[in-house]
Scaffold this motif. Sequence first.
Motif, PDB file in Angstrom:
ATOM      1  N   LYS A 218      10.130 -22.599  23.138  1.00  0.00           N
ATOM      2  CA  LYS A 218      10.141 -23.060  21.746  1.00  0.00           C
ATOM      3  C   LYS A 218      11.219 -22.348  20.952  1.00  0.00           C
ATOM      4  CE  LYS A 218       7.131 -23.677  17.673  1.00  0.00           C
ATOM      5  NZ  LYS A 218       8.178 -24.292  16.952  1.00  0.00           N
ATOM      6  N   GLN A 219      11.372 -21.046  21.122  1.00  0.00           N
ATOM      7  CA  GLN A 219      12.402 -20.314  20.400  1.00  0.00           C
ATOM      8  C   GLN A 219      13.800 -20.817  20.755  1.00  0.00           C
ATOM      9  OE1 GLN A 219      11.140 -16.370  21.648  1.00  0.00           O
ATOM     10  NE2 GLN A 219      10.557 -15.865  19.539  1.00  0.00           N
ATOM     11  N   LEU A 220      14.008 -21.103  22.027  1.00  0.00           N
ATOM     12  CA  LEU A 220      15.314 -21.625  22.447  1.00  0.00           C
ATOM     13  C   LEU A 220      15.594 -22.982  21.794  1.00  0.00           C
ATOM     14  CD1 LEU A 220      15.280 -20.695  26.230  1.00  0.00           C
ATOM     15  CD2 LEU A 220      16.809 -19.762  24.489  1.00  0.00           C
ATOM     16  N   GLY A 221      14.572 -23.811  21.697  1.00  0.00           N
ATOM     17  CA  GLY A 221      14.741 -25.123  21.086  1.00  0.00           C
ATOM     18  C   GLY A 221      14.917 -25.063  19.579  1.00  0.00           C
ATOM     19  N   ASP A 222      14.273 -24.078  18.940  1.00  0.00           N
ATOM     20  CA  ASP A 222      14.315 -23.974  17.485  1.00  0.00           C
ATOM     21  C   ASP A 222      15.556 -23.250  16.957  1.00  0.00           C
ATOM     22  OD1 ASP A 222      11.885 -25.244  17.432  1.00  0.00           O
ATOM     23  OD2 ASP A 222      10.710 -23.451  16.932  1.00  0.00           O
TER      24      ASP A 222
ATOM     25  N   GLU B  93       6.438 -19.815  16.149  1.00  0.00           N
ATOM     26  CA  GLU B  93       7.569 -19.141  16.773  1.00  0.00           C
ATOM     27  C   GLU B  93       7.608 -19.232  18.293  1.00  0.00           C
ATOM     28  OE1 GLU B  93       9.444 -14.625  16.877  1.00  0.00           O
ATOM     29  OE2 GLU B  93       7.870 -15.095  15.436  1.00  0.00           O
ATOM     30  N   TYR B  94       6.540 -18.807  18.979  1.00  0.00           N
ATOM     31  CA  TYR B  94       6.554 -18.684  20.440  1.00  0.00           C
ATOM     32  C   TYR B  94       6.287 -19.980  21.187  1.00  0.00           C
ATOM     33  CZ  TYR B  94       6.048 -13.630  19.561  1.00  0.00           C
ATOM     34  OH  TYR B  94       6.213 -12.343  19.143  1.00  0.00           O
ATOM     35  N   GLY B  95       5.413 -20.791  20.640  1.00  0.00           N
ATOM     36  CA  GLY B  95       4.931 -21.971  21.355  1.00  0.00           C
ATOM     37  C   GLY B  95       3.505 -21.715  21.812  1.00  0.00           C
ATOM     38  N   VAL B  96       2.623 -22.644  21.508  1.00  0.00           N
ATOM     39  CA  VAL B  96       1.201 -22.489  21.814  1.00  0.00           C
ATOM     40  C   VAL B  96       0.967 -22.395  23.318  1.00  0.00           C
ATOM     41  CG1 VAL B  96      -1.065 -23.592  21.613  1.00  0.00           C
ATOM     42  CG2 VAL B  96       0.520 -23.622  19.675  1.00  0.00           C
TER      43      VAL B  96
ATOM     44  N   THR C  68      10.442 -13.931  30.668  1.00  0.00           N
ATOM     45  CA  THR C  68      10.058 -14.124  29.267  1.00  0.00           C
ATOM     46  C   THR C  68       8.910 -13.211  28.837  1.00  0.00           C
ATOM     47  OG1 THR C  68      10.772 -16.421  29.393  1.00  0.00           O
ATOM     48  CG2 THR C  68       9.344 -15.833  27.548  1.00  0.00           C
ATOM     49  N   TRP C  69       7.848 -13.130  29.621  1.00  0.00           N
ATOM     50  CA  TRP C  69       6.666 -12.369  29.220  1.00  0.00           C
ATOM     51  C   TRP C  69       6.392 -11.177  30.136  1.00  0.00           C
ATOM     52  CZ3 TRP C  69       4.669 -13.237  24.587  1.00  0.00           C
ATOM     53  CH2 TRP C  69       4.866 -14.485  23.991  1.00  0.00           C
ATOM     54  N   SER C  70       7.390 -10.600  30.748  1.00  0.00           N
ATOM     55  CA  SER C  70       7.176  -9.517  31.729  1.00  0.00           C
ATOM     56  C   SER C  70       6.354  -8.355  31.180  1.00  0.00           C
ATOM     57  CB  SER C  70       8.513  -8.977  32.233  1.00  0.00           C
ATOM     58  OG  SER C  70       9.156  -9.922  33.018  1.00  0.00           O
TER      59      SER C  70
ATOM     60  N   LEU D 132      20.780 -19.378  20.595  1.00  0.00           N
ATOM     61  CA  LEU D 132      19.962 -18.374  21.265  1.00  0.00           C
ATOM     62  C   LEU D 132      20.058 -18.604  22.766  1.00  0.00           C
ATOM     63  CD1 LEU D 132      18.026 -16.000  20.708  1.00  0.00           C
ATOM     64  CD2 LEU D 132      16.161 -17.647  20.679  1.00  0.00           C
ATOM     65  N   SER D 133      20.104 -17.544  23.530  1.00  0.00           N
ATOM     66  CA  SER D 133      20.331 -17.653  24.970  1.00  0.00           C
ATOM     67  C   SER D 133      19.234 -16.947  25.749  1.00  0.00           C
ATOM     68  CB  SER D 133      21.684 -17.018  25.296  1.00  0.00           C
ATOM     69  OG  SER D 133      21.818 -16.784  26.665  1.00  0.00           O
ATOM     70  N   MET D 134      19.002 -17.396  26.980  1.00  0.00           N
ATOM     71  CA  MET D 134      18.075 -16.696  27.884  1.00  0.00           C
ATOM     72  C   MET D 134      18.636 -15.347  28.295  1.00  0.00           C
ATOM     73  SD  MET D 134      15.111 -17.846  28.345  1.00  0.00           S
ATOM     74  CE  MET D 134      14.503 -17.067  29.819  1.00  0.00           C
ATOM     75  N   SER D 135      19.899 -15.101  28.007  1.00  0.00           N
ATOM     76  CA  SER D 135      20.493 -13.787  28.291  1.00  0.00           C
ATOM     77  C   SER D 135      20.028 -12.752  27.272  1.00  0.00           C
ATOM     78  CB  SER D 135      22.017 -13.874  28.260  1.00  0.00           C
ATOM     79  OG  SER D 135      22.469 -14.740  29.258  1.00  0.00           O
ATOM     80  N   SER D 136      19.501 -13.212  26.142  1.00  0.00           N
ATOM     81  CA  SER D 136      18.979 -12.298  25.128  1.00  0.00           C
ATOM     82  C   SER D 136      17.725 -11.636  25.672  1.00  0.00           C
ATOM     83  CB  SER D 136      18.619 -13.064  23.852  1.00  0.00           C
ATOM     84  OG  SER D 136      19.718 -13.767  23.360  1.00  0.00           O
ATOM     85  N   PHE D 137      17.560 -10.360  25.382  1.00  0.00           N
ATOM     86  CA  PHE D 137      16.346  -9.678  25.828  1.00  0.00           C
ATOM     87  C   PHE D 137      15.994  -8.547  24.880  1.00  0.00           C
ATOM     88  CE2 PHE D 137      19.838  -7.541  27.961  1.00  0.00           C
ATOM     89  CZ  PHE D 137      19.542  -6.197  27.797  1.00  0.00           C
ATOM     90  N   GLY D 138      14.747  -8.128  24.952  1.00  0.00           N
ATOM     91  CA  GLY D 138      14.245  -7.023  24.150  1.00  0.00           C
ATOM     92  C   GLY D 138      12.990  -6.470  24.788  1.00  0.00           C
ATOM     93  N   VAL D 139      12.420  -5.488  24.142  1.00  0.00           N
ATOM     94  CA  VAL D 139      11.187  -4.907  24.678  1.00  0.00           C
ATOM     95  C   VAL D 139       9.999  -5.756  24.239  1.00  0.00           C
ATOM     96  CG1 VAL D 139      12.084  -2.563  24.842  1.00  0.00           C
ATOM     97  CG2 VAL D 139      11.005  -3.296  22.731  1.00  0.00           C
TER      98      VAL D 139
END
Length: 166
Positions: A91-95, A44-47, A142-144, A99-106
């Motif tokens: 990786k998620q964006l490519g898969d 999912e995330y990318g190694v 991405t990983w804040s 899906l957009s970089m505008s998407s966010f969550g906790v």
Amino acid sequence: MRPLLAPALAALAIAGSAQAESPHAAPTVEVTISPELRQKAEQEYGVRDVERLVADLQQKTEREMQRSGVLAGGRIELTLVDATPNRPTFKQLGDTPGLSMSSFGVGGAEIEGKAVSIDGDVTPIRYRWYETDIRNASRTTTWSDAQYAINRFAVHLSLGKAYARR
């Protein structure tokens, strides 16, 4: 000038190696990835993203332990149990089309392990921090939150606050 520089460098090298062998040297820090997180990384995330978090956890823990002098000469063995990104990884964006970089969550991270003192005493370590308010996630990278959890962990460990509670 060169003849003066060589002895000075040699003296620094000897002092550095003596300090590394000293019982007052900072503890060694080893970090691994849990099997579950490794699977998430691969699927999912990318190694590469998760390996960067592991490297960051190791570097920040070493730095804070060096600063505090806690567990001098000991060993810290950590496992990055889980990490959740705030925004989609590369990786998620490519898969995932659409899906957009505008998407966010906790996001956040969970860390477990043990601290082994120079005398061989073993102390379990457990730390978990995840953001709980989505309003704080809108201005993140991405990983804040995972980075924030790693930073907090390193500081809390160096202050003796991240040891597992019974």
